[in-house]
Every structure is written in C-alpha cells, then in structure tokens.
Design a protein around this motif. Structure first.
Motif, PDB file in Angstrom:
ATOM      1  N   ARG A  12      18.567  18.698  14.540  1.00 16.06           N
ATOM      2  CA  ARG A  12      20.011  18.861  14.486  1.00 16.06           C
ATOM      3  C   ARG A  12      20.596  18.417  15.763  1.00 16.06           C
ATOM      4  O   ARG A  12      21.631  17.591  15.425  1.00 16.06           O
ATOM      5  N   ASP A  58      21.097  17.846   5.928  1.00 21.64           N
ATOM      6  CA  ASP A  58      22.100  18.955   6.219  1.00 21.64           C
ATOM      7  C   ASP A  58      23.196  18.607   7.052  1.00 21.64           C
ATOM      8  O   ASP A  58      24.346  18.869   6.625  1.00 21.64           O
ATOM      9  N   LYS A  61      25.627  16.160   5.467  1.00 20.00           N
ATOM     10  CA  LYS A  61      26.414  16.884   4.434  1.00 20.00           C
ATOM     11  C   LYS A  61      27.556  17.586   5.008  1.00 20.00           C
ATOM     12  O   LYS A  61      28.695  17.554   4.857  1.00 20.00           O
ATOM     13  N   ARG A  62      27.246  18.500   6.099  1.00 25.11           N
ATOM     14  CA  ARG A  62      28.036  19.265   6.736  1.00 25.11           C
ATOM     15  C   ARG A  62      29.269  18.150   7.521  1.00 25.11           C
ATOM     16  O   ARG A  62      30.523  18.862   7.468  1.00 25.11           O
TER      17      ARG A  62
END
Ligand code: FAD
Length: 387
Positions: A12, A58, A61-62
């Motif tokens: 991340r 993820d 997408k955020r």
C-alpha cells in the motif's frame, strides 16, 4: 474467507508514494510501473502475490484510477507472449498492449471450426522471406479496432490436426486483410468476419516454434476462461439478480407467487456465485488455485440468462418491448442485458464444451473419442467435408 485487507502494508505504501508523484497517471505510466498486470513477471508486472495484487487494486480504486482496457490483448494474448514470445516480440508489443495504445484481437474461430478449434483450415505457407496467409476467421471480437491479432493457422496439413498448427501475430493493416462487420441483436458491433487473401507476413511473425500452435491455443483458452469468470463479476455484464430484487422491493413486491419463487431462486444462485467468487480469491491468496474458474463460468453464464428472462417476465406483456424494464425499472440496462446474455454461453467455449473440459481435466473422466484424430488433417478434413 475473511478478506479484511490490512490497512497498512508495504505494498500500500509503495502505491501511495507512487500516486503522490503521479496523481493523474497516463495509461503508459501505469503500465511502466507494473500496475496494469502486477501478477505478471517483471518487468511487465511486479511478480506480486495475491494479497499485493488485491492491495494495489484497492489503492488504485481509492484514488479513482482506472486501468487501461485491452481485454483480449491483456487477458488472452499478453500471457502467451510473456511465456512463448521472443525478447524482440515482448519488447515491441507488450508495453503498448498494456497501455491500450494498440488493441488486440484473437483470430481463432472459423466458419467450420469453433468448438473443434484444432480443425482450423486457414493456411499459412512458408516463403523465402516470411509467410503467406489464406483463409477466413469469424466472430473476431474487436477486429475493427485492433492494431494486431493473434492467429491460429495450419502450417502443415499432412500431420494429425493438433500437430500441424502454428501461432502467429499479425498486423491487421497488412494488405490482403479484410475486416467485415457483424452486428449483434443488441445493435452493437462487437465482432467481425476477417478474410485473408495472400497476406504476406514477416518470418518473425511466428510465436514459439512451428507446429506448437495447439499448446499455445489451449493456454490462450484457459486465460480466456479466467478473464471471463473474474471473481468480481456475477455473470459478465450489467445488472444482477440482487439489482432485480431491489427493483421488486422498490415496486412494493411481486404478487404472482411463481414469479416470486423464481426471484428467490435467482437470488439464491446469485449468492452461490458470489460466495464462489470469494472462494476463487481465497484459493488464489492461499496459493491453491483450483478448478474454480471453469466452474464459475459454467454457473454464472446461464444464471445471467435466467435473471434477464425473469426481468422480462416481471415486466409482463410489455417485456417484449425494448423500452420496457421489469416493474417499471430503467429499461435500458435490462433490455440490453437480455439481448446480450445468450452470447456468454457460447463465447469463450460453449456450455457443453465447458462441461467436457470439466469432465476430462477436473473429474478425470475419459477423453471424448474422436474419429480420425490420428489421421493426417488433410485426409480427415477431406472425409469430414464430404460426409
Ligand atoms: C460474444 C462472442 C465473442 C466471441 N469472440 C471471439 C473472438 O474474439 N475470437 C474468436 O476466435 N472467436 C470468438 N467467438 C467464437 C466462439 O469462440 C465460438 O462461437 C465458440 O467456440 C463455439 O463455436 P461455434 O460457434 O463454431 O459453434 P460449434 O462449435 O459449431 O457448436 C455448435 C453447438 O454444438 C455443440 N458442440 C460442439 N462440439 C461439442 C462437443 N464435443 N460436445 C458437446 N457439444 C458440442 C456446442 O456446444 C454448440 O451448442 C466469440 C463468440 C461470441 C458469442
């Protein structure tokens, strides 16, 4: 099946730092960073494990960043190039493929060979400086937009059919390639007929070894089944049985008891397919990928059709009209879905052929007996065309 992703993780952090430097990345920047296909090996992907893949998706997408769309290129052709292409082919074709700067199509099916793909007749003959292609393909999705296509064709008619095939990449602008549109009942133009008349392609247009086309074609079809049964999709396109339940709720319920039962049945199937999707992710995350993709395609494509037929029945007699949605809901999505859903039990392998694949490859049942499979293709083909 607990998919609570870690809120903090080195993968991340890396994506967040990259996005801070590239807040509005171009498709090429996303491709060069490995974020289009993180599961592919470096340098095209990141060799990312399943958790890292989920985290990268993820984060993108955020940040509201969509990946470039080149379904046949990235889904079917790219993995074959990575596995079997020469370095020159990989370096030339993969970067623009991943950035969707060059769209790809898959030139496999022919008027006489769909399920029996190993029977293709399109001929490729060697010349002094390359190859000459003659023949016809059909149902070629996106051929009209494609810069390049992968072509399965016969290089040797005098050996059994599976052994005489080779796999090529072809520039769709080459003289002698003619693309003719086929318009579907949705009104869309997705696929085409493609004719090859004395098309000259260079020597290095072959992928892998001459005569090894069938193995690569099988790998391509496996990739196609996985693409077509992605875990996040209920059936492939548009609204789902869950949306239909919401439409019924908003309309105050369904009075007809039989329609109500069918709605509940559709919802049960929807839940089974959703949970099956979670199992696919769980199997991938734990490094035990299994038969889930084929099972999922076998379940979800007929489910899509069932859901749309029900949506039309819920619209009553007006359901025959394109401009009529179930119980007064927005008709556009439902009518288009109704017209498109039948395609999915044919494309990417018909439901019957998929059952053969499951029987033979997963259940260990004996292979279908095929007359003439060991005879040279030229003899067997002559027999079958005069039957
Ligand atoms: C939306 C869509 C997109 C497509 N895109 C592409 C594309 O981009 N590139 C491409 O090359 N092709 C494409 N196709 C073609 C697709 O791969 C073929 O339509 C499919 O493989 C079936 O072949 P066929 O149409 O020749 O049917 P056939 O093979 O003639 O089958 C006719 C019927 O016989 C059944 N059958 C055949 N063999 C068996 C068997 N051994 N056992 C039991 N039943 C059998 C089939 O299930 C089917 O019901 C696309 C098709 C669709 C619908």
């Amino acid at each position: 099946m607990d998919f609570e992703l870690p809120a903090e993780h080195p993968a991340r952090t890396t994506v967040r730092e990259w996005l801070a430097e590239h807040p509005t990345p171009t498709p090429r920047e996303l491709a060069d960073a490995g974020y289009v296909v993180p599961h592919w090996p470096k340098p095209w992907g990141l060799d990312a494990d399943p958790i890292e893949q989920l985290l990268i998706s993820d984060e993108l997408k955020r940040a509201n960043i969509a990946r470039p769309v080149n379904p046949i290129g990235i889904g079917h052709c790219g993995p074959i190039l990575v596995m079997h292409g020469s370095d020159a082919q990989k370096n030339r074709f993969i970067p623009p493929m991943l950035a969707a700067e060059e769209i790809w199509c898959q030139l496999f099916s022919e008027p006489g060979s769909g399920s029996d793909l190993a029977g293709v007749s399109t001929r490729v003959e060697k010349t002094d400086d390359g190859w000459i292609v003659n023949g016809q393909k059909v149902w070629t999705s996106l051929a009209h937009d494609a810069a390049f296509g992968i072509l399965l064709a016969r290089t040797n008619p005098d050996v059994p059919k599976h052994q005489g095939l080779s796999y090529f990449l072809i520039d769709m602008k080459t003289p002698g390639v003619e693309v003719r549109p086929l318009v579907e009942m949705t009104g869309d133009h997705l696929f085409n007929e493609v004719f090859f008349t004395d098309v000259h392609i260079p020597r290095d247009a072959i992928i892998g070894d001459e005569g090894n086309g069938w193995n690569m074609a099988r790998d391509t079809l496996d990739n196609e089944r996985v693409t077509l049964s992605r875990a996040g999709l209920q059936w492939g396109w548009g609204p789902t049985a869950e949306d239909l339940v919401q439409v019924a709720r908003d309309a105050g319920g369904v009075k007809d008891p039989v329609l109500k039962m069918r709605l509940v049945d559709a919802y049960i199937e929807h839940e089974i397919i959703r949970i099956h999707g979670l199992r696919m992710v769980a199997a991938a995350v734990s490094g035990r990928p299994g038969p889930e993709a084929s099972l999922r395609k076998a379940l979800s494509d007929p489910h899509g059709q069932k859901t749309f037929i029900l949506s039309k029945d819920l619209a009553g007699a007006n359901g025959m009209l394109l401009e009529s949605g179930p119980l007064g809901a927005d008709p556009m999505w439902w009518s288009r879905g109704f017209l498109f859903a039948p395609a999915l039990t044919i494309g990417g392998g018909t439901s019957e052929v998929l059952r053969n694949v499951i029987a033979e490859r997963m259940l260990g049942l004996p292979r279908e007996r095929e007359e003439d499979a060991d005879k040279p293709w030229s003899q067997a083909h002559r027999r079958s065309s005069t039957k």
